[in-house]
Design a protein around this motif. Structure first.
Motif, mmCIF file in Angstrom:
data_model
loop_
_atom_site.group_PDB
_atom_site.id
_atom_site.type_symbol
_atom_site.label_atom_id
_atom_site.label_comp_id
_atom_site.label_asym_id
_atom_site.label_seq_id
_atom_site.Cartn_x
_atom_site.Cartn_y
_atom_site.Cartn_z
ATOM 1 N N GLU A 1 0.328 -1.528 -0.257
ATOM 2 C CA GLU A 1 -0.082 0.072 0.044
ATOM 3 C C GLU A 1 0.883 1.196 0.397
ATOM 4 O OE1 GLU A 1 -3.079 2.589 2.860
ATOM 5 O OE2 GLU A 1 -3.152 -0.284 2.658
ATOM 6 N N GLN A 2 2.270 1.290 0.447
ATOM 7 C CA GLN A 2 2.488 2.417 0.908
ATOM 8 C C GLN A 2 3.574 2.571 -0.443
ATOM 9 O OE1 GLN A 2 5.599 2.238 4.097
ATOM 10 N NE2 GLN A 2 3.686 1.737 5.304
ATOM 11 N N VAL A 3 3.904 1.546 -1.310
ATOM 12 C CA VAL A 3 4.417 1.074 -2.736
ATOM 13 C C VAL A 3 3.748 2.314 -3.662
ATOM 14 C CG1 VAL A 3 5.401 0.740 -4.589
ATOM 15 C CG2 VAL A 3 5.727 -0.070 -2.145
ATOM 16 N N ASN A 4 2.902 1.403 -3.383
ATOM 17 C CA ASN A 4 1.161 2.382 -4.105
ATOM 18 C C ASN A 4 1.122 3.961 -3.586
ATOM 19 O OD1 ASN A 4 1.117 -0.255 -5.637
ATOM 20 N ND2 ASN A 4 -0.968 -1.114 -4.358
ATOM 21 N N ASP A 5 0.648 4.131 -2.664
ATOM 22 C CA ASP A 5 0.696 5.494 -2.262
ATOM 23 C C ASP A 5 2.023 6.419 -3.612
ATOM 24 O OD1 ASP A 5 -1.411 5.120 -1.221
ATOM 25 O OD2 ASP A 5 -0.733 5.026 0.616
ATOM 26 N N ARG A 6 3.000 6.038 -3.042
ATOM 27 C CA ARG A 6 4.384 6.979 -3.175
ATOM 28 C C ARG A 6 4.397 6.779 -5.059
ATOM 29 N NH1 ARG A 6 9.194 7.878 -0.351
ATOM 30 N NH2 ARG A 6 9.572 7.170 -2.395
ATOM 31 N N LYS A 7 3.605 5.240 -5.851
ATOM 32 C CA LYS A 7 3.882 5.590 -7.431
ATOM 33 C C LYS A 7 2.747 6.672 -7.565
ATOM 34 C CE LYS A 7 5.146 1.297 -8.007
ATOM 35 N NZ LYS A 7 4.901 -0.128 -8.719
#
Length: 78
Positions: A68-74
């Motif tokens: 979820e954090q990776v997706n938010d950053r993207k």
């Protein structure tokens, strides 16, 4: 640098110098085949890992939380 590496950099960027020294020691421990102070470092690592596992939800360390954090950053373009 991949997303996970950037997340790690973001996390450590706010630590004071003494904590950064701990992080550097931990990284070198992970990379080393035979650490010089193996017993001390192993005990420290075991204690830290146990504490982290007990607080996974608080630290948002489950695979779903990390994704979820990776997706938010993207989505934010970071």
């Amino acid at each position: 640098m991949n997303d996970l590496e950037q997340m790690i950099m973001d996390e450590i960027s706010t630590l004071d110098e003494m904590r950064l020294i701990d992080i550097l020691g931990f990284i070198r421990y992970l990379k080393a085949e035979k650490p010089l102070k193996q017993d001390w470092i192993t005990d420290w690592f075991d204690h830290a890992a146990k504490s982290i596992r007990e607080r996974e939800k608080e630290f948002k360390l489950t695979p779903d939380d990390i994704q979820e954090q990776v997706n938010d950053r993207k989505h934010k373009g970071l």
